[in-house]
Structure formats: structure tokens, C-alpha cells
Write an enzyme that holds these catalytic residues in place. Structure first.
Site, PDB file in Angstrom:
ATOM      1  N   ASP A 165      39.726  29.996  43.894  1.00  0.00           N
ATOM      2  CA  ASP A 165      40.427  30.377  45.127  1.00  0.00           C
ATOM      3  C   ASP A 165      41.225  29.200  45.680  1.00  0.00           C
ATOM      4  OD1 ASP A 165      40.395  32.980  45.970  1.00  0.00           O
ATOM      5  OD2 ASP A 165      38.398  32.877  46.869  1.00  0.00           O
TER       6      ASP A 165
ATOM      7  N   LYS B 214      39.125  42.788  41.808  1.00  0.00           N
ATOM      8  CA  LYS B 214      39.184  41.492  41.131  1.00  0.00           C
ATOM      9  C   LYS B 214      38.401  41.540  39.817  1.00  0.00           C
ATOM     10  CE  LYS B 214      39.901  39.004  45.433  1.00  0.00           C
ATOM     11  NZ  LYS B 214      39.332  38.274  46.563  1.00  0.00           N
TER      12      LYS B 214
ATOM     13  N   GLN C 108      33.519  35.955  48.104  1.00  0.00           N
ATOM     14  CA  GLN C 108      34.372  36.805  48.937  1.00  0.00           C
ATOM     15  C   GLN C 108      34.127  36.528  50.419  1.00  0.00           C
ATOM     16  OE1 GLN C 108      36.813  38.992  47.729  1.00  0.00           O
ATOM     17  NE2 GLN C 108      37.384  39.121  49.880  1.00  0.00           N
TER      18      GLN C 108
END
Ligand code: NDP
Length: 286
Positions: free
Chosen positions: A124, A57, A101
Site C-alpha cells: 500500500d 483485491k 484494510q
């Protein structure tokens, strides 16, 4: 009988194109505003899979010219310390997107952390405010994997309106949001889960199949209606190290009209959508 031509949906290729587009847009954004969008990632602990995901990412982010701020915290980090970092990043004007994460180590409540992220920086799309906006069909940051699935479907100009879509899996990150997004596109949506009775006959009715259960080759080729669009979200590692999806690709490809491979289908689109969301968050902030 008419032969069906199966189109294998190239998520890797489409993701590369989107990343190139973002690079160009970041350039324009920089010229116009004098700074570039920034993504902050937080990794707690040393889960090897998470390390790889976060590294990919950050790399993808930097390749587009955006700034990437990586925070690595030991697995002994307290919830309070993590909340403090999230709060600092919420205030940081160089940071437009924040990604924590998952999974987090036991002892830290994921919900509490995700809810602490400012909804405007929630790239997200997991914050209850953004989930609520999705339920209400209002603009907001959408979860990356479902967004990537939709982009892949759009890339072949497939019209979802009136189609019978079956979503396998009801997780907050894939199943539920993709079901809502398909509904928004006027599909008739059925959501299945581990208690669904006679899943096979439900799937056999589907024009669109979204498989997101995390079980290798669970969906058999014989379940797929001729000409159906099949999106395989599953990422499963077999004992020999091979990565496979939730769908038995070799068999399903003979039935489907469109199908995503694993790897190279939905997976690469997820990171591309993270970049899309980060740029969007920066634009929203102007
Ligand atoms: P979860 O484990 O959170 O959810 C799995 C879902 O599948 C649950 O709703 C569960 O039902 C359902 N399920 C499990 N077994 C069955 C069964 N036998 N029949 C019907 N439904 C079943 O998984 P995620 O949504 O997080 O991920 C799903 C898969 O997608 C995984 O392989 C994951 O690695 C992959 N993934 C891929 C991404 C990508 O970028 N390509 C991103 C995110 C995930 P119940 O709710 O009843 O338990």
C-alpha cells in the site's frame, strides 16, 4: 475561438490492460523462479464496504495467477493479536505483499499496525519508510491511488513539467503522496485543504486538477480552466445510490481537456497498482 476536444480517461480499460500485462509477467516470474508472488490481505471487522474492497483485491490477485491469502479477523481482535499476525506474515516467504484494510476498528491504532508491516512487503506504500523514500525521490513502493493517477496521466503522454497542478486534499493516502509525485515530475504544485481561502480562484489557475476531498460535485465546471487535465479521485454515494466524484462531471467535461469519470476512472487503477506493487515486491525480494 478554438474548440476543446475533451478526452475522457478510461481508467477501467487501462486497468484491464495492466492486469493482463501482470498476468503475463507472473507467468514469466513463475517459470524463472518456480513460485508465484503472494499477497496477504487482512480485514478486521465486518464493515460492508471494506468487505467488498478486500474481496475485489483478492479476486484481482488470483486472476493474475498470484497467490492470495486472506485473513478475516473479528472486530473484537486485540491490537496485540493483529500485530502477531502481521509479524507472522512478515516472516512468511510465500507472502510478498501485505495489505491491512483500513479503517481498523477503534481500539486498534492504524499507525502502529502499518508501521509493523515490513517496508519491503508494504504494497500500500503507507509505511513511514516508503513515505520517506517518496519524499527523498528514492525508489520504494508508492501508494496505489496516486500511482494509478500518474499512470493514467502517462497513458495520454501528458507532459507535467512546468504545469500548474492543484491538489485538493492532503490525506496521507492520496493528497500528500500525489503532490510529491507531481513535484517529482516537475509540476508546480499547490496543495489545498479545508482551510484554504478562495479555493475556487486557486483551482481556476490550474492546468492539472486533482480532486480528493470526498464531497460530491464540490468542484464546479466553471472552476475548470479550458483544456485542464482533471483527475477525480472522490467516491461519493448519493442518497439514490448513485456513485459520483468530487467534480461536477457534466459541467466540467465541457471545460476540461482530459477528465476521469466516476466510476471507471481512478478507482479501477488503484487495484491494478496493488497488483503492480505486489509483483514488484516479489521481484525486489529475489
Ligand atoms: P480524507 O477524508 O482523508 O481527506 C479529505 C481531504 O479533503 C482533507 O485533507 C480535507 O482537508 C480536504 N477537504 C475536505 N473538505 C474540503 C473543502 N471543503 N475544501 C477543501 N478541502 C477539503 O479523504 P481521502 O484522501 O482518504 O479520500 C478522498 C476521496 O477520495 C474520498 O471520496 C475517498 O472515498 C476517495 N478515495 C478514492 C480512492 C480510489 O481508489 N479512487 C482511494 C482513496 C480515496 P483537511 O485536511 O483540512 O481536513
Amino acid at each position: 475561438m478554438l474548440a476543446i476536444m475533451t478526452h475522457i480517461l478510461d481508467g477501467k480499460g487501462l486497468a484491464e490492460k495492466i492486469r493482463e500485462q501482470i498476468k503475463g509477467e507472473v507467468e514469466v516470474f513463475k517459470k524463472k523462479n518456480g513460485f508465484v508472488p503472494g499477497l496477504a490481505t487482512i480485514l478486521v471487522g465486518d464493515n460492508p464496504a471494506s468487505q467488498v474492497y478486500v474481496k475485489n483485491k483478492n479476486r484481482a490477485c488470483m486472476e493474475t495467477g498470484m497467490k492470495s491469502f486472506h485473513h478475516f479477523l473479528p472486530s473484537t481482535t486485540s491490537q496485540q493479536d493483529l500485530l502477531k499476525l502481521v509479524s507472522q506474515l512478515n516472516q512468511n516467504r510465500e507472502v510478498h505483499g501485505i495489505l491491512v484494510q483500513l479503517p481498523l476498528p477503534s481500539g486498534i491504532q492504524s499507525d502502529t499496525i502499518l508501521e509493523a508491516i515490513s517496508p519491503e512487503k508494504d504494497v500500500d506504500g503507507f509505511h513511514p519508510v516508503n513515505m520517506g523514500r517518496l519524499v527523498l525521490s528514492k525508489p520504494g513502493l508508492r501508494p496505489c491511488t496516486p500511482l494509478g493517477i500518474l499512470k493514467l496521466i502517462e497513458s495520454v503522454s501528458y507532459d507535467l513539467s512546468g504545469k500548474n497542478a492543484v491538489v485538493m486534499g492532503r490525506s496521507n493516502i492520496v493528497g500528500k503522496p500525489i503532490a510529491l509525485m507531481l513535484l517529482e515530475k516537475n509540476a508546480t504544485v499547490t496543495v489545498c485543504h479545508s482551510r484554504t481561502k478562495d479555493l475556487e480562484s486557486v483551482v481556476k489557475q490550474a492546468d492539472v486538477v486533482i480532486a480528493a476531498i470526498g464531497k460530491p460535485h464540490f468542484v464546479k465546471g466553471s472552476w475548470i480552466k479550458k483544456g485542464a487535465l482533471v483527475m477525480d479521485v472522490g467516491i461519493n454515494r448519493l442518497p439514490d445510490g448513485k456513485l459520483v466524484g468530487d467534480v461536477d462531471f457534466e459541467e466540467a467535461v465541457k471545460q476540461a481537456g482530459w477528465i476521469t469519470p466516476v466510476p471507471g476512472g481512478v478507482g479501477p487503477m488503484t487495484i491494478a497498482m496493488l497488483l503492480v506493487n505486489t509483483l514488484q515486491a516479489a521481484k525486489n525480494n529475489m
